[in-house]
Design an enzyme around this catalytic site. Structure first.
Site, PDB file in Angstrom:
ATOM      1  N   ASN A 107       0.861  -1.187   0.000  1.00 59.32           N
ATOM      2  CA  ASN A 107       0.000   0.000   0.000  1.00 59.32           C
ATOM      3  C   ASN A 107       0.897   1.238   0.000  1.00 59.32           C
ATOM      4  OD1 ASN A 107      -2.421   1.565   0.280  1.00 59.32           O
ATOM      5  ND2 ASN A 107      -1.987   1.792   2.463  1.00 59.32           N
ATOM      6  N   HIS A 109       0.762   5.142   1.451  1.00 58.87           N
ATOM      7  CA  HIS A 109      -0.008   5.980   2.368  1.00 58.87           C
ATOM      8  C   HIS A 109       0.642   7.358   2.460  1.00 58.87           C
ATOM      9  CE1 HIS A 109      -2.621   7.041   5.686  1.00 58.87           C
ATOM     10  NE2 HIS A 109      -1.567   7.554   6.281  1.00 58.87           N
ATOM     11  N   SER A 136       4.695   6.946   2.585  1.00 62.28           N
ATOM     12  CA  SER A 136       5.267   5.650   2.956  1.00 62.28           C
ATOM     13  C   SER A 136       4.680   4.544   2.082  1.00 62.28           C
ATOM     14  CB  SER A 136       4.925   5.296   4.413  1.00 62.28           C
ATOM     15  OG  SER A 136       5.252   6.343   5.299  1.00 62.28           O
TER      16      SER A 136
HETATM   17  C1  GAR Z   1      -2.442   8.878  -2.926  1.00 65.06           C
HETATM   18  O1  GAR Z   1      -2.027  10.111  -2.362  1.00 65.06           O
HETATM   19  C2  GAR Z   1      -2.269   7.758  -1.936  1.00 65.06           C
HETATM   20  O2  GAR Z   1      -1.141   7.925  -1.121  1.00 65.06           O
HETATM   21  C3  GAR Z   1      -3.540   7.878  -1.137  1.00 65.06           C
HETATM   22  O3  GAR Z   1      -4.526   8.151  -2.088  1.00 65.06           O
HETATM   23  C4  GAR Z   1      -3.946   8.888  -3.169  1.00 65.06           C
HETATM   24  C5  GAR Z   1      -4.321   8.229  -4.465  1.00 65.06           C
HETATM   25  O4  GAR Z   1      -3.910   8.998  -5.557  1.00 65.06           O
HETATM   26  N1  GAR Z   1      -3.832   6.678  -0.419  1.00 65.06           N
HETATM   27  C6  GAR Z   1      -4.454   6.662   0.754  1.00 65.06           C
HETATM   28  O5  GAR Z   1      -4.834   7.664   1.315  1.00 65.06           O
HETATM   29  C7  GAR Z   1      -4.662   5.280   1.342  1.00 65.06           C
HETATM   30  N2  GAR Z   1      -5.299   5.365   2.617  1.00 65.06           N
HETATM   31  P1  GAR Z   1      -3.968   8.401  -7.036  1.00 65.06           P
HETATM   32  O6  GAR Z   1      -5.370   7.812  -7.223  1.00 65.06           O
HETATM   33  O7  GAR Z   1      -3.753   9.578  -7.924  1.00 65.06           O
HETATM   34  O8  GAR Z   1      -2.905   7.351  -7.175  1.00 65.06           O
END
Ligand code: GAR
Length: 210
Positions: A107, A109, A136
């Site tokens: 994942n 985060h 992370s």
């Molecule tokens: C990213 O910033 C990721 O780190 C976060 O969602 C976004 C997705 O962006 N993930 C979380 O918050 C997980 N709990 P993307 O759809 O443009 O890849």
């Protein structure tokens, strides 16, 4: 090459980074399928443009978290991935599901774990007057955002940074460290042993590589 399934809920810019790195020959993986729990996720269009099979599996069509996760696991297993990549997948997963993919699910985060687990991480980092913030990559275990960290990248929080501005800075880092982490895993350099992340056979520090 190395079979991967990517789970998304939104824009899919991290998915795009994986697609781009593969096309550029920097990452030897085959994204077998992209699955979203939201039919409107823009990442599904990105996948389709790249010729990757897509599935929208709405959690709203299931009466329980368990029922959704069982269907999701069935869909994933159909593609026999060696790695499941959560790329902005915004559903909490059941313990049964996380156990099934333990050691083969990553994942990303948007915080410097163990700080700011959960949602709204950019605003919370600003409100807490943090000097720095970041992102992370970690192995997924049953406890939310608590699995062993593989790699982190950080950025300074500057005066006038808003949550949106910080999110942009963090995204730029995400697009570097997620493909790199996936590359390590697909090359067999990265593994989870007894709940700890190892790179080249050496245990990574609690905060991963930084
Ligand atoms: C990213 O910033 C990721 O780190 C976060 O969602 C976004 C997705 O962006 N993930 C979380 O918050 C997980 N709990 P993307 O759809 O443009 O890849």
């Amino acid at each position: 090459s190395f079979p991967v399934v990517v789970l998304i809920s939104g824009s899919g810019s991290n998915l795009q980074a994986l697609i781009d790195q593969s096309l550029q020959g920097n990452l030897d993986i085959e994204i077998k399928a992209v699955i979203s729990n939201k039919a409107s996720a823009y990442g599904l269009e990105r996948a389709q443009k790249a010729g990757i099979p897509t599935h929208a599996l709405s959690h709203k069509d299931f009466e329980s978290r368990e029922a959704f996760d069982t269907e999701l696991a069935g869909l994933i297993d159909h593609y026999q991935p060696k790695l499941v990549v959560l790329a902005g997948f915004m559903r909490i997963l059941t313990e049964t599901f996380t156990r099934r993919y333990e050691g083969r699910m990553l994942n990303i985060h948007p915080s410097l774990l163990p700080k700011f687990k959960g949602l709204d991480t950019h605003q919370r980092a600003i409100d807490a007057n943090e000097a720095e913030h970041g992102v992370s990559v970690h192995f997924v275990t049953a406890e939310l955002d608590a699995g062993s960290v593989v790699l982190q990248a950080s950025t300074l929080i500057e005066a006038g940074d808003t949550a949106d501005k910080l999110a942009q800075k963090v995204h730029a880092l995400e697009h570097i460290i997620y493909p790199l982490s996936v590359k390590w895993f697909s090359c067999g350099r990265l593994e989870l042993k007894d709940g700890l992340a190892y790179l080249d056979g050496k245990p990574l520090p609690e905060t991963g590589m930084r």
